[in-house]
Structures are given as structure tokens and as C-alpha cells.
Write a protein that holds these residues in place. Structure first.
Motif, PDB file in Angstrom:
ATOM      1  N   GLY A  24      22.344   7.018 -11.753  1.00 44.46           N
ATOM      2  CA  GLY A  24      22.041   5.598 -11.605  1.00 44.46           C
ATOM      3  C   GLY A  24      22.814   4.925 -10.496  1.00 44.46           C
ATOM      4  N   PHE A  25      23.529   5.697  -9.675  1.00 46.18           N
ATOM      5  CA  PHE A  25      24.274   5.127  -8.548  1.00 46.18           C
ATOM      6  C   PHE A  25      23.341   4.313  -7.652  1.00 46.18           C
ATOM      7  N   SER A  26      22.136   4.818  -7.479  1.00 42.45           N
ATOM      8  CA  SER A  26      21.097   4.086  -6.762  1.00 42.45           C
ATOM      9  C   SER A  26      19.819   4.182  -7.585  1.00 42.45           C
ATOM     10  N   VAL A  27      19.029   3.114  -7.558  1.00 40.36           N
ATOM     11  CA  VAL A  27      17.806   3.074  -8.358  1.00 40.36           C
ATOM     12  C   VAL A  27      16.705   2.393  -7.548  1.00 40.36           C
ATOM     13  N   ALA A  28      15.495   2.944  -7.648  1.00 44.08           N
ATOM     14  CA  ALA A  28      14.311   2.311  -7.075  1.00 44.08           C
ATOM     15  C   ALA A  28      13.222   2.358  -8.148  1.00 44.08           C
ATOM     16  N   ILE A  29      12.475   1.263  -8.270  1.00 42.94           N
ATOM     17  CA  ILE A  29      11.418   1.195  -9.275  1.00 42.94           C
ATOM     18  C   ILE A  29      10.127   0.778  -8.599  1.00 42.94           C
ATOM     19  N   GLU A  30       9.068   1.506  -8.907  1.00 44.22           N
ATOM     20  CA  GLU A  30       7.733   1.197  -8.408  1.00 44.22           C
ATOM     21  C   GLU A  30       6.768   1.331  -9.582  1.00 44.22           C
ATOM     22  N   GLY A  31       6.293   0.211 -10.097  1.00 42.18           N
ATOM     23  CA  GLY A  31       5.387   0.245 -11.240  1.00 42.18           C
ATOM     24  C   GLY A  31       6.054   0.861 -12.458  1.00 42.18           C
ATOM     25  N   ASN A  32       5.481   1.939 -12.993  1.00 39.09           N
ATOM     26  CA  ASN A  32       6.017   2.621 -14.165  1.00 39.09           C
ATOM     27  C   ASN A  32       6.841   3.855 -13.803  1.00 39.09           C
ATOM     28  N   THR A  33       7.269   3.931 -12.548  1.00 35.87           N
ATOM     29  CA  THR A  33       8.072   5.063 -12.088  1.00 35.87           C
ATOM     30  C   THR A  33       9.416   4.563 -11.593  1.00 35.87           C
ATOM     31  N   ALA A  34      10.472   5.218 -12.027  1.00 32.45           N
ATOM     32  CA  ALA A  34      11.825   4.884 -11.579  1.00 32.45           C
ATOM     33  C   ALA A  34      12.450   6.127 -10.957  1.00 32.45           C
ATOM     34  N   PHE A  35      13.204   5.909  -9.897  1.00 31.23           N
ATOM     35  CA  PHE A  35      13.937   6.967  -9.220  1.00 31.23           C
ATOM     36  C   PHE A  35      15.421   6.642  -9.361  1.00 31.23           C
ATOM     37  N   ALA A  36      16.172   7.535  -9.960  1.00 26.27           N
ATOM     38  CA  ALA A  36      17.603   7.301 -10.191  1.00 26.27           C
ATOM     39  C   ALA A  36      18.411   8.353  -9.450  1.00 26.27           C
TER      40      ALA A  36
END
Length: 86
Positions: A24-36
Motif C-alpha cells: 500500500g506504499f502507493s495505490v491507484a484505483i480505476e473503477g473496481n480495480t485497485a493497484f497496490a
């Protein structure tokens, strides 16, 4: 006034948690998808510091609102300074 505020509805975890991975140091969210990002995830093939190359976890929210890990993106390269994150 506008009383808009954030409310926690879920807490995400990596599928293979480890000490000091910094999930979780960096997070990006697009719709129902999260990148941690987990900048020191132990995914490399080295030992000690050389094994901490980092990873990005792809999480997806299903129709019931539950978050599930769908993919883990990492490198096998032994490079401590790589810090693979988003």
C-alpha cells in the motif's frame, strides 16, 4: 456547508504478507480495480536485501463488494534499488 468525508468500507491485504513489504506504499484505483504497490516485497531470487525488489498487487472488487487479489506483478531481477511500485 458540504459535509463530504471518506468512510472506510474495506481493508485490503496482500495474499502473501511479509514483514516490511510496505504493502500500500502507493495505490491507484480505476473503477473496481485497485493497484497496490509493495516496494520491498520479497519477490526477487536473491537473499536478504537483494530479495526485496517489490511488487504491484492487482485487486478487484466483485459484485458483492468484496476485494480479491487477482494478480501479483513482480520481477525476478536481483536489484535492491529497483523498488517496483506504481
Amino acid at each position: 456547508g458540504n459535509d463530504q468525508h471518506w468512510v472506510q468500507t474495506a481493508k485490503l491485504y496482500s495474499g502473501d504478507p511479509s514483514t516490511y513489504e510496505f504493502f500500500g506504499f502507493s495505490v491507484a484505483i480505476e473503477g473496481n480495480t485497485a493497484f497496490a504497490g509493495a516496494i520491498q516485497d520479497g519477490t526477487g531470487s536473491g537473499t536478504g536485501a537483494l530479495s526485496r525488489t517489490g511488487a504491484v498487487y492487482v485487486m478487484q472488487k466483485d459484485n458483492l463488494g468484496e476485494w480479491n487479489q487477482k494478480q501479483k506483478i513482480c520481477t525476478l531481477r536481483q536489484n535492491y534499488a529497483f523498488y517496483f511500485y506504481i
